[in-house]
Motif scaffolding. Structure first.
Motif, mmCIF file in Angstrom:
data_model
loop_
_atom_site.group_PDB
_atom_site.id
_atom_site.type_symbol
_atom_site.label_atom_id
_atom_site.label_comp_id
_atom_site.label_asym_id
_atom_site.label_seq_id
_atom_site.Cartn_x
_atom_site.Cartn_y
_atom_site.Cartn_z
ATOM 1 N N CYS B 38 0.846 -1.201 0.000
ATOM 2 C CA CYS B 38 0.000 0.000 0.000
ATOM 3 C C CYS B 38 0.878 1.245 0.000
ATOM 4 O O CYS B 38 1.953 1.276 0.589
ATOM 5 C CB CYS B 38 -0.993 0.018 1.154
ATOM 6 N N ALA B 163 -4.085 1.350 -3.968
ATOM 7 C CA ALA B 163 -3.669 1.508 -2.571
ATOM 8 C C ALA B 163 -3.773 0.191 -1.821
ATOM 9 O O ALA B 163 -4.110 0.165 -0.658
ATOM 10 C CB ALA B 163 -4.491 2.587 -1.873
ATOM 11 N N GLY B 164 -3.476 -0.893 -2.522
ATOM 12 C CA GLY B 164 -3.418 -2.189 -1.866
ATOM 13 C C GLY B 164 -4.757 -2.822 -1.586
ATOM 14 O O GLY B 164 -4.810 -3.916 -1.055
ATOM 15 N N LYS B 165 -5.856 -2.151 -1.915
ATOM 16 C CA LYS B 165 -7.152 -2.782 -1.627
ATOM 17 C C LYS B 165 -7.851 -3.122 -2.931
ATOM 18 O O LYS B 165 -7.921 -2.304 -3.829
ATOM 19 C CB LYS B 165 -8.034 -1.814 -0.835
#
Lengths: 222, 199
Positions: B38, B163-165
């Protein structure tokens, strides 16, 4: 299966286990005046309809021919023909459900004649059920059972990413798959190499388990 | 490796001014964020706490964090060795002791960070997981008493990771009987032979 006693002795209801549908009863009543060729043509049409090989318009065209072929086409005679055809389809549907491994041919034939169907017509139906075309008919019937979407087409591409904005040297292969299913949807997605190996392993193990299942006692009993 | 801009110079001066232990902690935090993929290192609250403990304004703290992040990202981009990184940082004007902290941290975290960045792609649906079931069809309205094995395959597709999600998960369920499964296997074998030819 319901057994009932009759003057001819105890017999099993193989084809219609619960009760005989009314259109089949009507078919039986009028079958004595029906000519053999018409019955055979109706069987052929019914089979085509059940297997899904004849389209709607083709069915209607053949029905029209049947109605016009028998003497003058009065409203009453056309209605009769239609009801007879409905009876034939119901009879075929029930007859094809019968498991040919457990029900013997003579028991089947006896059951049909007990319902009231003339000998010749009963033997025609028997030929369809126990005949050589049975495997093909079965395959087509299985394909019409309720099912989840099936894969119709698979296109794939193997790519190697040379560099990206995050890393100047990537050099990792990636597989892109496009899957088209029978309900019309198309899915395009990337599969990283580790997931691809997992997918391949899953498919191989499923195939192995299917083979084992076919040889297992459960399948032998059915 | 590093393009010296005015902003970068400001960031470097912050780095030189900050306490060494705090720099260590900051670097650890940034590396951990990059390892997990992230890009958001600190939340709002944490940034406020950091500002107050350093005695900087929010603006300055953000710039500091951004500079450290930028240095590590550039190191990953160029895939430089720790020694080379050290030289570049010295040339940019960071003090020796702080440079050592950077090189140490890079030595421990480089592999994880690079591996993580390698997996990032420009958002397209990715196959995340596979689930399966094996069924035996025994009867239907068309045919009584049959034995017909059927496999259900569920593919979990994840589209776009920002963002890593993951943004959206789609589950595609497909049914196969034995012949269709053999066909799929044939396709997969072809792909595998291509992958092998690449090596």
């Amino acid at each position: 299966m319901i057994s009932c006693a009759s003057p001819r002795g105890v017999h099993e209801n193989v084809v219609f286990t619960a009760s005989v549908p009314c259109e089949v009863k009507t078919l039986i009543k009028t079958s004595h005046s029906m000519d053999k060729l018409t019955f055979r043509r109706m069987i052929k049409l019914g089979l085509g309809f059940l297997q899904g090989s004849l389209g709607q318009e083709e069915c209607e065209a053949v029905m029209k021919q049947l109605c016009e072929s028998s003497h003058t086409a009065t409203e009453e005679s056309v209605l009769n023909t239609c009801i007879q055809y409905a009876g034939v389809v119901s009879l075929l549907r029930a007859a094809l459900r019968v498991n040919t491994l457990t029900a013997r041919q003579d028991v089947f034939l006896a059951d049909l004649t007990n319902i009231g169907l003339p000998e010749e017509f009963a033997s025609d139906v028997c030929k369809v059920v126990y005949g050589s075309a049975r495997l093909d008919i079965d395959k087509q019937l299985i394909s019409t059972t309720p099912a989840l979407p099936v894969m119709t087409n698979l296109n794939w591409r193997v790519e190697v990413t040379i560099s990206s904005s995050w890393l100047s040297r990537v050099l990792d292969p990636v597989v892109t798959l496009r899957l088209e299913t029978s309900n019309g949807s198309s899915h395009t997605f990337q599969v990283p190499v580790s997931r691809f190996h997992q997918l391949r392993f899953t498919v191989a193990s499923l195939l192995h388990q299917m083979e084992a299942l076919k040889l297992s006692p459960i399948c032998k009993k059915l | 490796m590093l393009q010296i801009t005015k902003k970068l110079q400001e960031g470097i001066s912050f780095i030189n001014a900050i306490d060494i232990n705090k720099l260590n902690g900051l670097l650890g935090r940034v590396s951990a964020a990059l390892c997990s993929g992230c890009s958001q290192v600190f939340t709002e609250e944490e940034e406020e706490k950091l500002s107050s403990s350093l005695g900087h304004t929010m603006e300055q703290t953000r710039q500091l964090v951004h500079t450290v992040l930028h240095i590590i990202q550039q190191a990953a981009q160029g895939m430089v060795r720790p020694a080379v990184l050290g030289e570049h940082l010295l040339a940019a004007g960071i003090t020796q002791d702080r440079v050592e902290i950077f090189t140490e941290s890079w030595m421990t975290n480089a592999k994880t960070i690079v591996d993580k960045l390698r997996q990032q792609t420009l958002s397209e649906k990715q196959l995340e997981d596979i689930a399966w079931e094996l069924h035996l069809e025994t009867a239907s309205s068309c045919l009584a008493r049959q034995s017909h094995p059927i496999a259900h395959l569920q593919l979990n597709l994840v589209s776009g990771t920002t963002a890593g999600k993951p943004e959206a998960t789609e589950k595609v369920v497909i049914q196969f009987d034995q012949d269709q499964l053999y066909q799929l296997y044939g396709h997969l074998e072809q792909i595998q032979s291509q992958l092998d030819a690449l090596r």
